[in-house]
Design a protein around this motif. Structure first.
Motif, PDB file in Angstrom:
ATOM      1  N   ASP A  94       0.847  -1.193   0.000  1.00 59.15           N
ATOM      2  CA  ASP A  94       0.000   0.000   0.000  1.00 59.15           C
ATOM      3  C   ASP A  94       0.884   1.246   0.000  1.00 59.15           C
ATOM      4  O   ASP A  94       1.513   1.580   1.008  1.00 59.15           O
ATOM      5  CB  ASP A  94      -0.901  -0.017   1.236  1.00 59.15           C
ATOM      6  N   ALA A  95       0.905   1.958  -1.115  1.00 58.85           N
ATOM      7  CA  ALA A  95       1.765   3.136  -1.242  1.00 58.85           C
ATOM      8  C   ALA A  95       1.375   4.238  -0.259  1.00 58.85           C
ATOM      9  O   ALA A  95       2.210   5.048   0.146  1.00 58.85           O
ATOM     10  CB  ALA A  95       1.692   3.666  -2.675  1.00 58.85           C
ATOM     11  N   THR A  96       0.115   4.268   0.139  1.00 54.00           N
ATOM     12  CA  THR A  96      -0.331   5.299   1.072  1.00 54.00           C
ATOM     13  C   THR A  96       0.424   5.214   2.397  1.00 54.00           C
ATOM     14  O   THR A  96       0.795   6.236   2.988  1.00 54.00           O
ATOM     15  CB  THR A  96      -1.847   5.169   1.335  1.00 54.00           C
ATOM     16  N   LEU A  97       0.685   3.986   2.866  1.00 53.33           N
ATOM     17  CA  LEU A  97       1.278   3.816   4.186  1.00 53.33           C
ATOM     18  C   LEU A  97       2.705   4.346   4.259  1.00 53.33           C
ATOM     19  O   LEU A  97       3.152   4.801   5.318  1.00 53.33           O
ATOM     20  CB  LEU A  97       1.238   2.345   4.595  1.00 53.33           C
ATOM     21  N   ALA A  98       3.433   4.279   3.150  1.00 51.09           N
ATOM     22  CA  ALA A  98       4.803   4.812   3.155  1.00 51.09           C
ATOM     23  C   ALA A  98       4.799   6.315   3.416  1.00 51.09           C
ATOM     24  O   ALA A  98       5.721   6.860   4.031  1.00 51.09           O
ATOM     25  CB  ALA A  98       5.484   4.514   1.816  1.00 51.09           C
ATOM     26  N   VAL A  99       3.750   6.990   2.971  1.00 51.84           N
ATOM     27  CA  VAL A  99       3.615   8.435   3.212  1.00 51.84           C
ATOM     28  C   VAL A  99       3.039   8.689   4.607  1.00 51.84           C
ATOM     29  O   VAL A  99       3.418   9.643   5.284  1.00 51.84           O
ATOM     30  CB  VAL A  99       2.709   9.075   2.136  1.00 51.84           C
ATOM     31  N   VAL A 100       2.136   7.828   5.036  1.00 53.40           N
ATOM     32  CA  VAL A 100       1.427   8.023   6.302  1.00 53.40           C
ATOM     33  C   VAL A 100       2.346   7.888   7.506  1.00 53.40           C
ATOM     34  O   VAL A 100       2.295   8.710   8.438  1.00 53.40           O
ATOM     35  CB  VAL A 100       0.268   7.012   6.412  1.00 53.40           C
ATOM     36  N   ARG A 101       3.205   6.875   7.532  1.00 52.38           N
ATOM     37  CA  ARG A 101       3.950   6.536   8.754  1.00 52.38           C
ATOM     38  C   ARG A 101       4.786   7.699   9.311  1.00 52.38           C
ATOM     39  O   ARG A 101       4.707   7.985  10.508  1.00 52.38           O
ATOM     40  CB  ARG A 101       4.810   5.303   8.510  1.00 52.38           C
TER      41      ARG A 101
END
Length: 263
Positions: A94-101
Motif C-alpha cells: 500500500d503506497a499510502t502507508l509509506a507516506v502516512v507513517r
C-alpha cells in the motif's frame, strides 16, 4: 465478516461462485473475527451451516498449508502464520502507508499522544498504521485490529462523509462499552454533527478510559476510493475542549500533507 454470495449463485459480476473457495474465505474470516479466542469445529459448522465432514476436511487442508493452526488434539482452531504473511504483504504494497507513517510520528510527537491511520472495511475499521506515544504502548499491537466503525472516532469520521452509510443498517450496532452508541438514529445525529464541524470525537465508546479525535482522509485514489481516516487517542480525563480543537487542526494538516505526498 464480509458477506458472500450464496453457494452456487452467480455473483454481481456474473461469474458463478466457487463453493469451496467461498467456504475457505468464510472459515478464515470467522477465525479472524474471533481474534485470540480459538474456535471449535462445532462453532464453525453452526455459523456456516455446513456439515462437519466438509468443514473438517477444509480445516485440515488449511492447517497443512499453514493458514490455520490447531491444538494437539485438533479440537480448536485459530488463524495461522500464512495469514500474517498475506497481511504483511498488503501493508507493504500500500503506497499510502509509506507516506502516512512518518506523518503519524510527527503528529504523535507534536501532541504527545498515540496516532492511528485506519480504513473502512464493510461496517468495521481496520487499523493499518499506528504511532504509539512513549509510555502508552499497548500490550497488543493495534495494526491489523478490526473494530466496529460506529464505536470509533475514525469510523465516525469516515461514515460522516457518506450520504447513506451502509454500515448503519447492515447489522445491529454492537455494544463494546456502556458508552457505545447502539441506536441508529442517535448515530446519524452524531454523524451529522461530525460532518458539520469536520471532525469526530469519541469518548469511551470502545475503551472507557480513552477518548479520540479523528478526521476523514481526502479521497487519495479516486479510482478505488478507499475510505481512510486519522485519529489521535488521549486519556479520557485529559481531553479538554481546547485540546480537542488543537488535535483536529493538527490532524487536518496531517491529512493535507499525506494527500500532497501521494500526488
Amino acid at each position: 465478516m464480509t458477506e458472500t454470495t450464496a453457494p452456487g449463485r452467480a455473483a454481481a459480476n456474473g461469474v458463478r461462485e466457487v463453493k469451496s473457495a467461498a467456504r475457505t474465505i468464510e472459515v478464515l474470516e470467522l477465525l479472524a473475527e474471533r481474534g485470540t479466542a480459538p474456535v471449535t469445529i462445532r462453532d464453525l459448522c453452526e455459523r456456516m451451516g455446513a456439515p462437519r465432514s466438509s468443514v473438517y476436511a477444509l480445516l485440515r487442508t488449511l492447517v497443512d498449508a499453514g493458514w490455520v493452526r490447531t491444538d494437539p488434539l485438533n479440537t480448536e482452531y485459530s488463524i495461522g502464520i500464512r495469514a500474517l504473511l498475506a497481511g504483511t504483504t498488503y501493508l507493504d504494497a500500500d503506497a499510502t502507508l509509506a507516506v502516512v507513517r512518518p506523518v503519524l510520528a510527527e503528529v504523535g510527537q507534536d501532541l504527545n499522544a498515540t496516532v492511528n491511520f485506519g480504513r473502512l472495511d464493510g461496517s468495521d475499521v481496520v487499523y493499518l498504521a499506528t504511532w504509539e506515544a512513549p509510555g502508552r504502548e499497548r500490550s497488543a499491537p493495534r495494526v491489523g485490529r478490526r473494530l466496529p466503525a460506529h464505536a470509533t472516532a475514525i469510523g465516525q469520521a469516515v461514515l460522516s462523509t457518506l450520504p447513506d452509510p451502509a454500515a448503519l443498517g447492515a447489522r445491529p450496532l454492537e455494544r463494546l462499552t456502556a458508552q457505545t452508541v447502539t441506536d441508529p438514529a442517535e448515530l446519524r445525529r452524531i454523524l451529522q454533527v461530525t460532518r458539520e464541524r469536520g471532525y469526530a470525537r469519541e469518548d469511551g465508546q470502545n475503551n472507557p478510559e480513552i477518548a479520540c479525535v479523528a478526521v476523514p482522509m481526502p479521497d487519495t485514489t479516486p479510482a478505488e476510493r478507499p475510505l481512510d481516516g486519522l485519529s489521535v487517542s488521549f486519556r479520557a480525563a485529559s481531553l479538554t475542549a481546547a485540546r480537542e480543537r488543537e488535535a483536529a487542526l493538527v490532524l487536518r494538516e496531517a491529512a493535507r500533507r499525506i494527500l500532497d505526498g501521494l500526488r
